[in-house]
Write a protein that holds these residues in place. Structure first.
Motif, PDB file in Angstrom:
ATOM      1  N   LEU A   1       1.285   0.668 -10.251  1.00  0.00           N
ATOM      2  CA  LEU A   1       0.671  -0.422  -9.488  1.00  0.00           C
ATOM      3  C   LEU A   1       1.604  -0.877  -8.368  1.00  0.00           C
ATOM      4  N   ILE A   2       2.877  -1.011  -8.674  1.00  0.00           N
ATOM      5  CA  ILE A   2       3.850  -1.415  -7.656  1.00  0.00           C
ATOM      6  C   ILE A   2       3.898  -0.378  -6.539  1.00  0.00           C
ATOM      7  N   ALA A   3       3.898   0.898  -6.899  1.00  0.00           N
ATOM      8  CA  ALA A   3       3.908   1.956  -5.881  1.00  0.00           C
ATOM      9  C   ALA A   3       2.690   1.840  -4.974  1.00  0.00           C
ATOM     10  N   TYR A   4       1.550   1.547  -5.547  1.00  0.00           N
ATOM     11  CA  TYR A   4       0.328   1.391  -4.752  1.00  0.00           C
ATOM     12  C   TYR A   4       0.447   0.186  -3.813  1.00  0.00           C
ATOM     13  N   LEU A   5       0.867  -0.955  -4.331  1.00  0.00           N
ATOM     14  CA  LEU A   5       0.959  -2.164  -3.522  1.00  0.00           C
ATOM     15  C   LEU A   5       2.017  -2.043  -2.431  1.00  0.00           C
ATOM     16  N   LYS A   6       3.102  -1.347  -2.706  1.00  0.00           N
ATOM     17  CA  LYS A   6       4.177  -1.191  -1.715  1.00  0.00           C
ATOM     18  C   LYS A   6       3.722  -0.430  -0.476  1.00  0.00           C
ATOM     19  N   GLN A   7       2.628   0.286  -0.572  1.00  0.00           N
ATOM     20  CA  GLN A   7       2.125   1.043   0.576  1.00  0.00           C
ATOM     21  C   GLN A   7       1.622   0.144   1.701  1.00  0.00           C
ATOM     22  N   PHE A   8       1.276  -1.101   1.401  1.00  0.00           N
ATOM     23  CA  PHE A   8       0.604  -1.970   2.361  1.00  0.00           C
ATOM     24  C   PHE A   8       1.578  -2.973   2.970  1.00  0.00           C
ATOM     25  N   ASP A   9       1.707  -2.924   4.300  1.00  0.00           N
ATOM     26  CA  ASP A   9       2.547  -3.905   4.973  1.00  0.00           C
ATOM     27  C   ASP A   9       1.777  -5.223   5.082  1.00  0.00           C
ATOM     28  N   ALA A  10       2.369  -6.206   5.718  1.00  0.00           N
ATOM     29  CA  ALA A  10       1.759  -7.539   5.809  1.00  0.00           C
ATOM     30  C   ALA A  10       0.411  -7.548   6.513  1.00  0.00           C
ATOM     31  N   GLN A  11       0.172  -6.556   7.394  1.00  0.00           N
ATOM     32  CA  GLN A  11      -1.118  -6.454   8.098  1.00  0.00           C
ATOM     33  C   GLN A  11      -2.105  -5.554   7.342  1.00  0.00           C
ATOM     34  N   GLY A  12      -1.687  -5.012   6.219  1.00  0.00           N
ATOM     35  CA  GLY A  12      -2.571  -4.175   5.433  1.00  0.00           C
ATOM     36  C   GLY A  12      -2.570  -2.714   5.837  1.00  0.00           C
ATOM     37  N   GLN A  13      -1.655  -2.345   6.722  1.00  0.00           N
ATOM     38  CA  GLN A  13      -1.549  -0.945   7.130  1.00  0.00           C
ATOM     39  C   GLN A  13      -0.730  -0.181   6.102  1.00  0.00           C
ATOM     40  N   LYS A  14      -1.141   1.035   5.802  1.00  0.00           N
ATOM     41  CA  LYS A  14      -0.354   1.858   4.879  1.00  0.00           C
ATOM     42  C   LYS A  14       0.894   2.353   5.600  1.00  0.00           C
ATOM     43  N   VAL A  15       2.007   2.201   4.924  1.00  0.00           N
ATOM     44  CA  VAL A  15       3.277   2.657   5.456  1.00  0.00           C
ATOM     45  C   VAL A  15       3.816   3.756   4.551  1.00  0.00           C
TER      46      VAL A  15
END
Length: 129
Positions: A113-127
């Motif tokens: 779950l953390i790995a999934y959430l870490k993908q999203f920056d503050a604007q919701g873009q996948k990094v």
């Protein structure tokens, strides 16, 4: 003796890989979070705040979300360890939180779950990590 050491090393590498974070598996874990939370470029606050840019964010600071005083005043900053502890038992980590969730106990699912959430920056873009 040499083969025993080699076998032990291979076993340890396998265990480490099994514990590695898996964002794709985390997306499946997040399915149960979707009832209250959103992520991605169109995410909005719902029953709970959006979770874009969660890791590194101070607790209780998403603009436009009405947090409990307990969350706003917790003094927490979400890092992986803090979030992992919180998601296991939200009411134990932040007594008085509005979050109604019994908790996620499985360490592997928490890591995913953390790995999934870490993908999203503050604007919701996948990094990329």
């Amino acid at each position: 003796m040499r083969s025993l050491v080699l076998s032990a090393a291979i076993l340890l590498v396998g265990i480490a890989q099994a514990q590695a974070q898996d964002a794709a598996a985390g997306e499946k874990v997040f399915a149960q979070c979707r009832a209250c939370h959103q992520v991605g470029p169109t995410a909005k606050n719902a029953v709970g705040p959006h979770l874009n840019g969660l890791i590194g964010r101070k607790a209780g600071t998403v603009e436009g979300y009405n947090y409990s005083p307990a969350n706003k005043n917790s003094g927490l900053t979400w890092d992986e360890a803090t979030f992992a502890e919180y998601i296991k038992n939200p009411k134990a980590k932040i007594p008085g939180t509005k979050m109604i969730y019994a908790g996620l106990k499985d360490e592997k699912r928490i890591a995913d779950l953390i790995a999934y959430l870490k993908q999203f920056d503050a604007q919701g873009q996948k990094v990329t990590q």
